[in-house]
Design an enzyme around this catalytic site. Structure first.
Site, mmCIF file in Angstrom:
data_model
loop_
_atom_site.group_PDB
_atom_site.id
_atom_site.type_symbol
_atom_site.label_atom_id
_atom_site.label_comp_id
_atom_site.label_asym_id
_atom_site.label_seq_id
_atom_site.Cartn_x
_atom_site.Cartn_y
_atom_site.Cartn_z
ATOM 1 C CG ASN A 79 -0.426 76.607 38.392
ATOM 2 O OD1 ASN A 79 0.693 76.483 38.899
ATOM 3 N ND2 ASN A 79 -1.520 76.751 39.123
ATOM 4 N N GLY A 105 -3.579 80.204 32.301
ATOM 5 C CA GLY A 105 -4.745 81.077 32.391
ATOM 6 C C GLY A 105 -5.038 81.773 31.079
ATOM 7 C CG ASP A 116 -10.160 70.364 39.015
ATOM 8 O OD1 ASP A 116 -8.967 70.012 39.101
ATOM 9 O OD2 ASP A 116 -10.786 70.878 39.957
ATOM 10 N N GLY A 167 -19.280 78.370 40.964
ATOM 11 C CA GLY A 167 -19.226 77.004 41.461
ATOM 12 C C GLY A 167 -18.726 76.075 40.381
#
Length: 303
Positions: free
Chosen positions: A184, A222, A252, A287
């Site tokens: 990033n 992002g 990920d 999550g």
């Protein structure tokens, strides 16, 4: 169906959503809690398997109840576990995630058994690496171990993908064995031993990384999407707009989806478009594991 080998890691994530950032000394009560398996290597392995790859994970677990849960999860997800090693007298990795209403997060972790992964663990998996299409790794194992894995990947002709997170400076000898680097914007700076908020334009920094031997750099940004950087130029791939609930694991999911697409022979532009879509899907779930899409879920995902 591409063959993918992922090097490290496994971390149990404990996530609490709070209304704002706490100040020092404050006990702030959250309104949502999630505990589940994670670690960038495990997240990427599960995401790739759900998208149709054959996946082997090379990782270390501790000597605790979390280790058994990890083995059960990986077997359930169809991930080969012959190179999952239990280390005595040490804890499995843990991460504590503070989640804000915006979907942004802050993470404090202890890598535990992941820090005891050694070059001989990846050398024991050399036959798998020799047969795989893609070798990928984050930086949640010691650098000497990641470096050895990428040496073997380059030796055997695998496509090597390094997700340099958590961010840290890297020796040029490691970067020279990387086909695709996926930082990033802050990690792009850290790789070059700069402050995470250094004002140097990102594309100036990616040119410096190319000079160190990296084949292609894909900077994830992002909501601004991703930019593909090669010696021939740059290409911007727009983000998929969503209302983010939890951004944990989006990177990920991005890396895994890109790896699977490239392993299937897609061009880099379409692979990154698919990766952006997978990352966006993940941010709409609380999550990480619940937010890693299957092929069918990704195909029907609408915004």
């Amino acid at each position: 169906m591409p063959d993918i080998v992922v090097i490290g890691s496994y971390v149990v994530s404990l996530t609490v959503r709070v209304p704002r950032k706490p100040v020092i000394g404050e006990a702030l009560i959250g309104d949502l809690f999630d505990m589940g398996p994670g670690g960038k290597g495990t997240n990427q392995a599960i995401a790739a398997a759900r998208l149709g790859a054959r996946v082997n994970l090379v990782a270390c677990l501790g000597d605790d109840s979390f280790a058994g849960e990890a083995e059960q999860l990986l077997e359930c997800e169809g991930i080969a576990t012959e190179h999952i090693h239990r280390i005595r007298d040490v804890n499995t990795g843990v991460g504590m995630v503070t989640l804000l209403p915006s979907g942004d997060n802050m993470i404090v972790g202890h890598l535990g058994a992941n820090l005891l992964m050694r070059p001989h663990h990846v050398e024991a998996a050399e036959q798998l690496i020799a047969q795989c299409d893609v070798l990928m790794a984050p930086l949640e194992a010691p650098l000497e171990t990641v470096a050895r894995a990428f040496e073997l990947g380059r030796k055997h002709g695998a496509l090597t993908i390094l997700n340099p997170a958590p961010g840290q400076p890297l020796d040029p000898n490691i970067l020279a064995n990387v086909d695709l680097l996926t930082p990033n914007e802050s990690e792009t700076r850290i790789l070059l031993r700069l402050a995470p908020d250094d004002p140097t334009p990102t594309l100036d920094l990616t040119d410096r990384l190319l000079d160190l031997g990296v084949g292609t750099i894909i900077v994830t940004r992002g909501e601004k999407g991703a930019v593909i950087v090669t010696a021939a130029g740059t290409e911007e791939i727009p983000a998929v707009p969503v209302q983010a609930l939890d951004v944990t694991g989006a990177g990920d999911s991005f890396n895994a989806a890109m790896a699977v697409a490239l392993g299937r022979g897609e061009d880099i532009g379409s692979a990154v478009e698919r990766a952006n879509r997978a990352g966006a899907y993940t941010t709409t779930h609380l999550g990480v594991i619940d937010g890693l899409p299957t092929t069918a879920e990704l195909e029907t995902f609408t915004v």
